[in-house]
Design a protein around this motif. Structure first.
Motif, short mmCIF file in Angstrom:
data_model
loop_
_atom_site.label_atom_id
_atom_site.label_comp_id
_atom_site.label_asym_id
_atom_site.label_seq_id
_atom_site.Cartn_x
_atom_site.Cartn_y
_atom_site.Cartn_z
N THR A 23 0.42 7.35 -6.67
CA THR A 23 -0.74 6.83 -6.81
C THR A 23 -0.90 5.84 -7.99
O THR A 23 -0.01 5.58 -8.71
N ALA A 54 -5.59 7.98 7.88
CA ALA A 54 -5.26 7.99 6.45
C ALA A 54 -5.22 6.94 5.73
O ALA A 54 -4.03 6.41 5.20
N TRP A 55 -6.25 6.20 5.59
CA TRP A 55 -6.24 4.77 5.15
C TRP A 55 -5.95 4.87 3.39
O TRP A 55 -5.45 3.95 2.95
N LYS A 56 -6.33 5.88 2.78
CA LYS A 56 -6.03 5.94 1.46
C LYS A 56 -4.54 5.92 1.15
O LYS A 56 -3.79 5.40 0.33
N LYS A 57 -3.69 6.75 2.09
CA LYS A 57 -2.25 6.93 1.85
C LYS A 57 -1.54 5.61 2.37
O LYS A 57 -0.73 4.98 1.52
N ASP A 59 -2.99 2.60 1.98
CA ASP A 59 -3.20 1.65 1.06
C ASP A 59 -2.33 1.88 -0.23
O ASP A 59 -2.00 0.74 -0.81
N ARG A 60 -2.23 3.07 -0.57
CA ARG A 60 -1.27 3.06 -1.78
C ARG A 60 0.12 2.99 -1.33
O ARG A 60 0.84 2.23 -2.36
N ARG A 63 0.54 -0.67 -1.76
CA ARG A 63 0.45 -1.31 -3.09
C ARG A 63 1.82 -0.88 -3.91
O ARG A 63 2.15 -1.60 -4.68
N THR A 271 -6.93 18.47 -8.28
CA THR A 271 -7.53 18.22 -7.02
C THR A 271 -6.87 19.07 -5.89
O THR A 271 -5.91 19.42 -5.97
N ARG A 295 -12.45 9.49 9.92
CA ARG A 295 -11.91 8.89 8.98
C ARG A 295 -11.54 7.59 9.01
O ARG A 295 -11.77 6.86 8.12
N GLN A 298 -14.90 5.85 7.84
CA GLN A 298 -14.86 5.79 6.43
C GLN A 298 -13.91 4.69 5.96
O GLN A 298 -14.34 4.16 5.20
N ALA A 299 -12.81 4.61 6.72
CA ALA A 299 -11.96 3.45 6.33
C ALA A 299 -12.66 1.91 6.34
O ALA A 299 -12.51 0.91 5.62
#
Length: 299
Positions: A23, A54-57, A59-60, A63, A271, A295, A298-299
């Motif tokens: 993260t 699973a856009w957050k996964k 994206d991380r 990065r 969390t 999802r 949302q992305a």
């Protein structure tokens, strides 16, 4: 990178594995994923895939591409070996691939008959089938003699860092549990596989199996393999999960939180992301189609 025959059997045969990524705050999230046995032994690569939802996964990982793959369970797989295998490396993300299962059908058909799936189901699952391949080039492959990570590990690739990672600065909101720790411990204890992960000294996630003890006001007491958890406090991930045969029925509980290791190893969950559904193919398809649509929006 060239791993052993024993490791290759596990990488090919396990039904599920755990993907660990980092993260922005230098914590770790551990996500169980289906293992399709896609690897190139000579090139030292292992590939998994992800829904675009699973856009957050994704994206991380984009990065910070330092990830780990934990081959930690033989349930419903084809290998009967005892070893726990951890692959640490750097991930490369593909562009979203339409109808991804058809492009890797020999691997996908291990768990779902995609070629002969009814056209209406394929239409419903078209967003689910729009997937990103995550190809991990191994920097290090560690194999412990058993699934509890006991004994002396065998290492291929980059040497293990000589010093443990330094403790991290506590978060601004404090280190205490932010959700009900007793409930989190009780529910994790019911599931067959529980994994703990943190960022190692060289910047790659480290993932080990743990036992779940009682919860106190300071957090959940964990029972990790001896001498594996670095001393001090740090952000960490804790994940408990179960898969049915062919990964149709699932139960996942994914935590982030604060790990403190001294005389005891305590985990304060901050969390929780959790879901479960029964071993029903029709329900799995309905949920997969609806969930990825929601999802992706949302992305």
């Amino acid at each position: 990178m060239y791993w052993t025959d024993a490791v290759d059997e596990i990488l090919e045969g396990d039904q599920a594995l755990a993907l660990a990524y980092i993260t922005p705050a230098r914590g770790v999230v551990i996500v169980p994923v289906t293992n399709f046995g896609m690897r190139d032994r000579d090139a030292g690569t292992v590939a998994v895939n992800s829904s675009v939802g699973a856009w957050k996964k994704l994206d991380r990982i984009a990065r910070n591409p330092n990830v780990a793959l934990a081959f930690h369970a033989r349930d419903h797989g084809s290998s009967g070996r005892d070893e726990y295998v951890l692959v640490q490396g750097r991930a490369t993300l593909s562009e979203p691939i339409p109808d991804y299962p058809a492009t890797v059908s020999d691997h996908w058909e291990r768990y779902e008959a995609w070629r002969d799936l009814h056209p209406l189901w394929k239409l419903w699952l078209r967003i689910f089938a729009l997937r990103v391949e995550i190809r991990v080039t191994a920097e290090r492959v560690i194999s412990w003699p058993d699934l509890a990570c006991r004994g002396e590990p065998e290492l291929r690739g980059a040497p293990w860092p000589g010093d443990p990672p330094a403790p991290q600065r506590p978060p601004a909101r404090g280190t205490a549990a932010r959700i009900d720790a007793a409930r989190a411990a009780r529910r994790a204890r019911r599931l067959p596989h529980v994994l703990l992960g943190w960022v190692g000294a060289d910047g790659f996630p480290v993932v080990v199996p743990v036992g779940v003890g009682e919860a106190t006001r300071h957090g959940i007491r964990l029972e990790p393999p001896a001498h594996t958890v670095p001393p001090g406090g740090r952000r960490a991930g804790l994940t408990a999960h179960w898969f049915a045969p062919r990964v149709v029925g699932q139960h996942q509980r994914v935590h982030t939180g604060w790990l403190e290791a001294s005389d005891a190893v305590l985990y304060a969950p901050h969390t929780i992301a959790a879901y479960r559904f029964p071993a029903s193919t029709a329900l799995f398809r309905l949920v997969a189609g609806a969930g990825t649509r929601w999802r992706a929006r949302q992305a």
